[in-house]
Design a protein around this motif. Structure first.
Motif, short mmCIF file in Angstrom:
data_model
loop_
_atom_site.label_atom_id
_atom_site.label_comp_id
_atom_site.label_asym_id
_atom_site.label_seq_id
_atom_site.Cartn_x
_atom_site.Cartn_y
_atom_site.Cartn_z
N PRO A 95 -38.77 0.13 -10.92
CA PRO A 95 -37.10 0.04 -11.26
C PRO A 95 -36.51 -1.16 -10.83
O PRO A 95 -37.17 -2.22 -10.07
CB PRO A 95 -36.45 0.89 -10.39
N MET A 96 -35.33 -1.76 -11.76
CA MET A 96 -34.63 -2.85 -11.46
C MET A 96 -33.32 -2.62 -11.07
O MET A 96 -32.77 -1.68 -11.28
CB MET A 96 -34.52 -3.84 -12.87
N ALA A 97 -32.78 -3.50 -10.23
CA ALA A 97 -31.71 -3.23 -9.30
C ALA A 97 -30.57 -4.25 -10.13
O ALA A 97 -30.71 -5.59 -9.96
CB ALA A 97 -31.69 -3.41 -7.87
N PHE A 98 -29.34 -3.86 -10.29
CA PHE A 98 -28.18 -4.63 -10.73
C PHE A 98 -27.14 -4.23 -9.85
O PHE A 98 -26.93 -3.14 -9.38
CB PHE A 98 -27.90 -4.39 -12.05
N LEU A 99 -26.29 -5.09 -9.84
CA LEU A 99 -24.85 -5.00 -9.14
C LEU A 99 -23.80 -5.49 -10.31
O LEU A 99 -23.95 -6.21 -11.22
CB LEU A 99 -24.49 -6.03 -7.91
N THR A 100 -22.73 -4.67 -10.15
CA THR A 100 -21.51 -5.19 -11.03
C THR A 100 -20.12 -4.70 -9.99
O THR A 100 -20.24 -4.01 -9.21
CB THR A 100 -21.65 -4.30 -12.26
N GLU A 101 -19.16 -5.17 -10.54
CA GLU A 101 -17.89 -5.06 -9.95
C GLU A 101 -17.44 -3.50 -10.37
O GLU A 101 -17.67 -3.01 -11.57
CB GLU A 101 -16.91 -6.06 -10.29
N THR A 102 -16.76 -2.91 -9.48
CA THR A 102 -16.48 -1.52 -9.71
C THR A 102 -15.18 -1.42 -10.63
O THR A 102 -15.14 -0.52 -11.55
CB THR A 102 -16.25 -0.71 -8.53
N ALA A 103 -14.32 -2.46 -10.44
CA ALA A 103 -13.11 -2.23 -11.24
C ALA A 103 -13.09 -2.02 -12.75
O ALA A 103 -12.52 -1.05 -13.30
CB ALA A 103 -12.26 -3.27 -10.90
N PRO A 104 -14.06 -2.78 -13.55
CA PRO A 104 -14.32 -2.71 -14.87
C PRO A 104 -14.97 -1.19 -15.04
O PRO A 104 -14.61 -0.60 -16.32
CB PRO A 104 -15.11 -3.65 -15.32
N LEU A 105 -15.83 -0.74 -14.50
CA LEU A 105 -16.06 0.83 -14.47
C LEU A 105 -15.24 1.50 -14.53
O LEU A 105 -15.13 2.64 -15.46
CB LEU A 105 -17.39 0.91 -13.39
N VAL A 106 -14.15 1.41 -13.52
CA VAL A 106 -13.02 2.51 -13.40
C VAL A 106 -12.28 2.32 -14.60
O VAL A 106 -11.87 3.36 -15.33
CB VAL A 106 -12.10 2.13 -12.20
N GLU A 107 -12.00 1.18 -15.19
CA GLU A 107 -11.16 0.92 -16.33
C GLU A 107 -11.95 1.68 -17.66
O GLU A 107 -11.36 2.22 -18.62
CB GLU A 107 -11.00 -0.54 -16.71
N PHE A 108 -13.31 1.40 -17.69
CA PHE A 108 -13.88 2.27 -18.68
C PHE A 108 -13.91 3.42 -18.80
O PHE A 108 -13.60 4.16 -19.81
CB PHE A 108 -15.52 1.48 -18.67
N LEU A 109 -13.95 4.22 -17.42
CA LEU A 109 -14.06 5.53 -17.65
C LEU A 109 -12.54 6.00 -17.86
O LEU A 109 -12.60 7.17 -18.63
CB LEU A 109 -14.49 5.88 -16.23
N ARG A 110 -11.45 5.39 -17.43
CA ARG A 110 -10.39 6.03 -17.81
C ARG A 110 -9.80 5.91 -19.28
O ARG A 110 -9.54 6.70 -19.79
CB ARG A 110 -9.25 5.11 -17.12
N SER A 111 -10.53 4.81 -19.94
CA SER A 111 -10.51 4.80 -21.34
C SER A 111 -11.21 5.78 -22.07
O SER A 111 -10.79 6.25 -23.03
CB SER A 111 -10.86 3.36 -21.97
N SER A 112 -12.53 6.09 -21.52
CA SER A 112 -13.18 7.10 -22.33
C SER A 112 -12.62 8.62 -22.19
O SER A 112 -12.66 9.51 -23.01
CB SER A 112 -14.71 7.13 -21.63
N TYR A 113 -11.56 8.83 -20.85
CA TYR A 113 -11.19 10.00 -20.78
C TYR A 113 -9.94 9.92 -21.73
O TYR A 113 -9.28 11.05 -22.00
CB TYR A 113 -10.52 10.00 -19.11
N GLU A 114 -9.20 8.96 -22.08
CA GLU A 114 -8.27 8.90 -23.17
C GLU A 114 -8.81 9.55 -24.57
O GLU A 114 -8.26 10.17 -25.37
CB GLU A 114 -7.44 7.56 -23.32
N VAL A 115 -10.17 9.33 -24.92
CA VAL A 115 -11.02 9.69 -26.06
C VAL A 115 -11.35 11.11 -25.92
O VAL A 115 -10.97 11.65 -26.87
CB VAL A 115 -12.11 8.80 -26.34
#
Length: 135
Positions: A95-115
């Protein structure tokens, strides 16, 4: 967000902090899943991972201890405000490990819930197409 689709640019980092460009995608045509695409410098998809939107939701809003989910593990990182992804191409590769900021993930999920709101995904499946062998 474009109608029935959400696409978000995500900058990820390897564990030694090398930047990696990625896209998160969600479509109404595949209401249960999220796709994480890694892209090269020209913007071409090099590797894709498809996993349950609920897995991403659980790790972003309801962090719990890492629980293997086939080839994808998403877990809160040690640094506040970040999320880690542990991904494997298949069961035979490391496996490979990656880090990312959580805030863009939250915004992405909120947008997906609008769909498609959470809990209503099954109402948006085209069962005739699935039975006929489509997607």
């Amino acid at each position: 967000m474009k109608g029935n689709e959400v696409i978000a640019d995500v900058l990820m980092w390897t564990v030694d902090y090398q930047p990696v460009a990625a896209l998160l995608r969600y479509t109404a045509e595949d209401p249960f899943a999220v796709t994480l695409d890694f892209v090269d410098d020209a913007g071409r998809v090099t590797t894709s991972y498809r996993f349950a939107r609920t897995l991403l939701t659980a790790r972003v809003w309801q962090p719990v201890a890492a629980v293997p989910c086939d080839l994808v593990v998403i877990d809160p990182a040690r640094e506040p405000g970040t999320t880690s992804f542990i991904l494997a191409l298949d069961h035979d590769t490391l496996p490979m490990a990656f880090l990312t900021e959580t805030a863009p993930l939250v915004e992405f999920l909120r947008s997906s819930y609008e769909v498609i709101p959470p809990g209503s995904e099954g109402c948006h499946l085209d069962m005739d197409s699935i039975i006929a062998g489509g997607s």
